[in-house]
Each structure stands twice: as structure tokens, then as C-alpha cells.
Design a protein around this motif. Structure first.
Motif, PDB file in Angstrom:
ATOM      1  N   MET A  36       0.839  -1.187   0.000  1.00 30.91           N
ATOM      2  CA  MET A  36       0.000   0.000   0.000  1.00 30.91           C
ATOM      3  C   MET A  36       0.881   1.247   0.000  1.00 30.91           C
ATOM      4  O   MET A  36       1.896   1.295   0.695  1.00 30.91           O
ATOM      5  CB  MET A  36      -0.871   0.042   1.256  1.00 30.91           C
ATOM      6  CG  MET A  36      -1.650  -1.226   1.565  1.00 30.91           C
ATOM      7  SD  MET A  36      -3.077  -1.485   0.510  1.00 30.91           S
ATOM      8  CE  MET A  36      -4.140  -0.148   0.960  1.00 30.91           C
ATOM      9  N   VAL A  37       0.462   2.256  -0.767  1.00 29.45           N
ATOM     10  CA  VAL A  37       1.167   3.543  -0.764  1.00 29.45           C
ATOM     11  C   VAL A  37       0.220   4.620  -0.257  1.00 29.45           C
ATOM     12  O   VAL A  37      -0.897   4.769  -0.759  1.00 29.45           O
ATOM     13  CB  VAL A  37       1.652   3.931  -2.173  1.00 29.45           C
ATOM     14  CG1 VAL A  37       2.330   5.297  -2.132  1.00 29.45           C
ATOM     15  CG2 VAL A  37       2.627   2.914  -2.702  1.00 29.45           C
ATOM     16  N   LEU A  38       0.679   5.360   0.744  1.00 34.23           N
ATOM     17  CA  LEU A  38      -0.091   6.445   1.329  1.00 34.23           C
ATOM     18  C   LEU A  38       0.324   7.741   0.642  1.00 34.23           C
ATOM     19  O   LEU A  38       1.507   8.114   0.688  1.00 34.23           O
ATOM     20  CB  LEU A  38       0.247   6.499   2.821  1.00 34.23           C
ATOM     21  CG  LEU A  38      -0.707   7.086   3.829  1.00 34.23           C
ATOM     22  CD1 LEU A  38      -2.101   6.528   3.686  1.00 34.23           C
ATOM     23  CD2 LEU A  38      -0.167   6.837   5.235  1.00 34.23           C
ATOM     24  N   MET A  39      -0.654   8.395  -0.021  1.00 34.53           N
ATOM     25  CA  MET A  39      -0.344   9.623  -0.744  1.00 34.53           C
ATOM     26  C   MET A  39      -1.214  10.756  -0.237  1.00 34.53           C
ATOM     27  O   MET A  39      -2.276  10.523   0.350  1.00 34.53           O
ATOM     28  CB  MET A  39      -0.557   9.428  -2.243  1.00 34.53           C
ATOM     29  CG  MET A  39       0.472   8.511  -2.878  1.00 34.53           C
ATOM     30  SD  MET A  39       0.256   8.408  -4.661  1.00 34.53           S
ATOM     31  CE  MET A  39       1.935   8.060  -5.171  1.00 34.53           C
ATOM     32  N   GLY A  40      -0.792  11.996  -0.523  1.00 30.17           N
ATOM     33  CA  GLY A  40      -1.562  13.166  -0.115  1.00 30.17           C
ATOM     34  C   GLY A  40      -0.636  14.352  -0.006  1.00 30.17           C
ATOM     35  O   GLY A  40       0.584  14.184   0.045  1.00 30.17           O
ATOM     36  N   PRO A  41      -1.206  15.561   0.051  1.00 32.33           N
ATOM     37  CA  PRO A  41      -0.371  16.756   0.081  1.00 32.33           C
ATOM     38  C   PRO A  41       0.529  16.828   1.312  1.00 32.33           C
ATOM     39  O   PRO A  41       0.265  16.160   2.320  1.00 32.33           O
ATOM     40  CB  PRO A  41      -1.391  17.901   0.095  1.00 32.33           C
ATOM     41  CG  PRO A  41      -2.734  17.305   0.081  1.00 32.33           C
ATOM     42  CD  PRO A  41      -2.637  15.831   0.087  1.00 32.33           C
ATOM     43  N   SER A  42       1.558  17.653   1.218  1.00 35.18           N
ATOM     44  CA  SER A  42       2.484  17.843   2.330  1.00 35.18           C
ATOM     45  C   SER A  42       1.740  18.348   3.567  1.00 35.18           C
ATOM     46  O   SER A  42       0.878  19.220   3.460  1.00 35.18           O
ATOM     47  CB  SER A  42       3.552  18.847   1.896  1.00 35.18           C
ATOM     48  OG  SER A  42       4.477  19.009   2.910  1.00 35.18           O
ATOM     49  N   GLY A  43       2.053  17.769   4.719  1.00 30.53           N
ATOM     50  CA  GLY A  43       1.454  18.218   5.982  1.00 30.53           C
ATOM     51  C   GLY A  43       0.080  17.636   6.264  1.00 30.53           C
ATOM     52  O   GLY A  43      -0.567  18.019   7.232  1.00 30.53           O
ATOM     53  N   ILE A  44      -0.368  16.673   5.452  1.00 32.46           N
ATOM     54  CA  ILE A  44      -1.738  16.156   5.602  1.00 32.46           C
ATOM     55  C   ILE A  44      -1.837  15.134   6.741  1.00 32.46           C
ATOM     56  O   ILE A  44      -2.934  14.841   7.237  1.00 32.46           O
ATOM     57  CB  ILE A  44      -2.236  15.539   4.260  1.00 32.46           C
ATOM     58  CG1 ILE A  44      -3.756  15.474   4.206  1.00 32.46           C
ATOM     59  CG2 ILE A  44      -1.646  14.167   4.021  1.00 32.46           C
ATOM     60  CD1 ILE A  44      -4.410  16.789   3.965  1.00 32.46           C
ATOM     61  N   GLY A  45      -0.690  14.542   7.126  1.00 32.58           N
ATOM     62  CA  GLY A  45      -0.715  13.588   8.244  1.00 32.58           C
ATOM     63  C   GLY A  45      -0.254  12.184   7.901  1.00 32.58           C
ATOM     64  O   GLY A  45      -0.478  11.256   8.671  1.00 32.58           O
ATOM     65  N   LYS A  46       0.444  12.013   6.790  1.00 30.27           N
ATOM     66  CA  LYS A  46       0.883  10.676   6.356  1.00 30.27           C
ATOM     67  C   LYS A  46       1.882  10.074   7.355  1.00 30.27           C
ATOM     68  O   LYS A  46       1.755   8.910   7.747  1.00 30.27           O
ATOM     69  CB  LYS A  46       1.511  10.760   4.949  1.00 30.27           C
ATOM     70  CG  LYS A  46       0.577  11.349   3.907  1.00 30.27           C
ATOM     71  CD  LYS A  46       1.210  11.422   2.539  1.00 30.27           C
ATOM     72  CE  LYS A  46       2.388  12.352   2.438  1.00 30.27           C
ATOM     73  NZ  LYS A  46       2.068  13.782   2.674  1.00 30.27           N
ATOM     74  N   THR A  47       2.850  10.911   7.759  1.00 33.75           N
ATOM     75  CA  THR A  47       3.849  10.404   8.717  1.00 33.75           C
ATOM     76  C   THR A  47       3.179  10.054  10.047  1.00 33.75           C
ATOM     77  O   THR A  47       3.530   9.047  10.681  1.00 33.75           O
ATOM     78  CB  THR A  47       4.958  11.458   8.933  1.00 33.75           C
ATOM     79  OG1 THR A  47       5.623  11.658   7.681  1.00 33.75           O
ATOM     80  CG2 THR A  47       5.973  11.015   9.973  1.00 33.75           C
ATOM     81  N   LEU A  48       2.207  10.849  10.455  1.00 33.85           N
ATOM     82  CA  LEU A  48       1.512  10.570  11.722  1.00 33.85           C
ATOM     83  C   LEU A  48       0.798   9.212  11.674  1.00 33.85           C
ATOM     84  O   LEU A  48       0.747   8.501  12.676  1.00 33.85           O
ATOM     85  CB  LEU A  48       0.506  11.674  12.049  1.00 33.85           C
ATOM     86  CG  LEU A  48       1.091  13.032  12.470  1.00 33.85           C
ATOM     87  CD1 LEU A  48      -0.034  14.049  12.660  1.00 33.85           C
ATOM     88  CD2 LEU A  48       1.917  12.906  13.745  1.00 33.85           C
ATOM     89  N   VAL A  49       0.270   8.854  10.511  1.00 36.94           N
ATOM     90  CA  VAL A  49      -0.382   7.540  10.380  1.00 36.94           C
ATOM     91  C   VAL A  49       0.649   6.424  10.596  1.00 36.94           C
ATOM     92  O   VAL A  49       0.418   5.478  11.361  1.00 36.94           O
ATOM     93  CB  VAL A  49      -1.071   7.398   9.002  1.00 36.94           C
ATOM     94  CG1 VAL A  49      -1.526   5.964   8.770  1.00 36.94           C
ATOM     95  CG2 VAL A  49      -2.264   8.355   8.908  1.00 36.94           C
ATOM     96  N   LEU A  50       1.811   6.546   9.943  1.00 29.71           N
ATOM     97  CA  LEU A  50       2.860   5.528  10.133  1.00 29.71           C
ATOM     98  C   LEU A  50       3.301   5.495  11.597  1.00 29.71           C
ATOM     99  O   LEU A  50       3.482   4.415  12.173  1.00 29.71           O
ATOM    100  CB  LEU A  50       4.084   5.829   9.264  1.00 29.71           C
ATOM    101  CG  LEU A  50       3.973   5.719   7.753  1.00 29.71           C
ATOM    102  CD1 LEU A  50       5.366   5.705   7.135  1.00 29.71           C
ATOM    103  CD2 LEU A  50       3.213   4.493   7.308  1.00 29.71           C
TER     104      LEU A  50
END
Ligand SMILES: Nc1ncnc2c1ncn2[C@@H]1O[C@H](COP(=O)(O)OP(=O)(O)OP(=O)(O)O)[C@@H](O)[C@H]1O
Length: 230
Positions: A36-50
Motif C-alpha cells: 500500500m502507498v499512502l499519498m496526499g499533500p504535504s502536511g496532511i498527516g501521512k507520517t503521523l499515520v505511520l
């Protein structure tokens, strides 16, 4: 590999406040596809999910379940410590320990206690993984003399030796030269196959998704909250 049942089942809710700014995460995901690849604009919270999956960020509410095991449950207060989650998390900056050699970094997680020495068997295992990532000749070097690509290979060896049950990668290829990227994508694909584990990766690069034959999860903002868009 768990490809029929959901290997990653999360419901992560988190509110962050700093310097007058407010940020709210409200993300649900049941991952069945093994990549799975998590995508989205910068600052949206992708790192927080990981981070919430790895146990590096405690959600306010919801749950985190990996390969059928509950690791966080806001309702019961369960919160398995990060080091017990068996999650391989590759940080954006690789987070190698500067005072240890490449061999020391790879063996670090096998040591008993903070000051423990590596046994002969542990050193042999660390060397196996350095060889596996074709950086065995750098075993005695410290991270600051290694290139970005070499540091990444050492960081992957350090993850692999602990036999994680899932791999979490935070924009793993973005800092590499374009000609190195394809090689590292192949290394990651081959590692996933060897360990027989699934992947959740943050990326801005469509080529990562194509090369790893991954399924995309997109995050976006709706009414001031970060949610899944698909
Ligand atoms: N400890 C914190 N306190 C307050 N806000 C935070 C904290 N950590 C992260 N944030 C905010 O949470 C939001 C999400 O951050 P995150 O790093 O997860 O984004 P991202 O999607 O990974 O971004 P990028 O693609 O730029 O790496 C950002 O707006 C960030 O400012």
C-alpha cells in the motif's frame, strides 16, 4: 503473507495543537493488498499515520491492529510499546546511530541492554544482512562517511535483521538520485519477498506505486480534518 484478511486495520483519531494551529487526523484503513502507498499533500498527516502504527504516536481514540494482533485500543487503554510491535520503520533520515559502525548499527537491535556487546553469532547475522544489501565492505565505517544510498542500505539491513512483520517506509526514495531510486525500489521489493511481509509506504512519487505494484490510499482534508479520500 496475509493477503485475504486485512493485515493492517486502523482507526486513528488524533488532535494536535501548536502555536495557534490545530490539526485533526481521522483515518480508517483496512489494508488487504500486500503493498500500500499512502499519498496526499504535504502536511496532511501521512507520517503521523505511520507513527501511530509503529507506536511512536499515541492516538486519542480508535485502534491499531496488525496481522490480527491488537496493538492499540483507545477503548481499553491497550498500548503495546513500540519496541514490542515488530514493525520495521524506515525513517526519512534513516536515523542511523552516528557513534556506531555500519555493523554496530545493524546489530544494535540484537544487543542485550544498551551497552551489550554483539556475540559472534549476532555479528555473523549482521554481516549476512550487510552482504545481502551489498554494503559488507562498509561494515567498519561510521554513518557520516556513507552516501545516502549506502546509509539507506544499512538502515534496511538494520530493520531486516529484527524480522519485522510489516515494513513501514516514510518517503524512502525521495532523497536519492533518480538513477539510484529504481535500484532501491527493487531492493525493497526483493526484501518484502524474502521476509514475506506486507508494506505501507508514504510517497509523493507515482513511479514508486508503479514499480512496487502497490495500491494507493489517498488522504485529504474535509471540514478541517484529515480523512481518507477514496
Ligand atoms: N507534535 C506535533 N504538534 C503539533 N502539530 C504537529 C506535530 N507533529 C506533526 N504536526 C502537524 O501535523 C500535520 C501532519 O504532519 P505529518 O508530518 O504527518 O505530515 P505529512 O503528510 O507526512 O507531510 P510531508 O509529506 O510534508 O512529510 C502537520 O500539519 C504538522 O505540522
Amino acid at each position: 503473507m496475509p493477503d485475504t484478511a486485512s493485515w493492517c486495520d486502523i482507526d486513528v483519531r488524533k488532535h494536535l495543537q501548536s502555536a495557534g494551529r490545530s490539526f485533526a487526523l481521522d483515518v480508517q484503513l483496512q489494508a488487504r493488498h500486500p503493498r500500500m502507498v499512502l499519498m496526499g499533500p504535504s502536511g496532511i498527516g501521512k507520517t503521523l499515520v505511520l507513527q501511530s502504527i509503529a507506536g511512536l504516536m499515541r492516538p486519542d481514540a480508535g485502534h491499531v491492529q496488525l496481522c490480527g494482533e491488537r496493538l492499540f485500543d483507545g477503548a481499553t487503554g491497550l498500548n503495546v510499546p513500540s519496541r514490542q510491535r515488530r514493525v520495521g520503520f524506515l525513517f526519512q533520515n534513516y536515523a542511523l546511530l552516528p557513534h556506531l559502525t555500519a555493523l554496530g548499527n545493524v546489530g544494535f537491535g540484537l544487543r542485550r541492554g544498551a551497552w551489550g556487546f554483539l556475540s559472534r553469532v549476532q555479528k555473523d547475522e549482521a554481516m549476512y544482512w550487510l552482504e545481502r544489501f551489498r554494503v559488507a565492505d562498509l561494515a567498519r565505517q561510521r554513518p557520516y562517511v556513507l552516501s545516502g544510498g549506502q546509509q539507506q542500505r544499512v538502515a534496511l539491513a538494520r530493520l531486516a535483521i529484527l524480522r519485522p512483520r510489516v515494513l513501514l517506509l516514510d518517503e524512502p526514495f525521495s532523497a536519492l538520485d533518480p538513477d539510484l531510486r529504481q535500484g532501491m525500489r527493487e531492493e525493497v521489493a526483493s526484501l518484502l519477498q524474502e521476509l514475506d511481509i506486507p508494506l505501507l509506504m508514504v510517497s509523493h512519487d507515482e513511479e514508486d506505486r508503479v514499480a512496487l505494484q502497490a495500491q494507493v490510499v489517498r488522504l485529504g482534508q474535509v471540514q478541517g480534518r484529515t480523512v481518507r479520500m477514496d
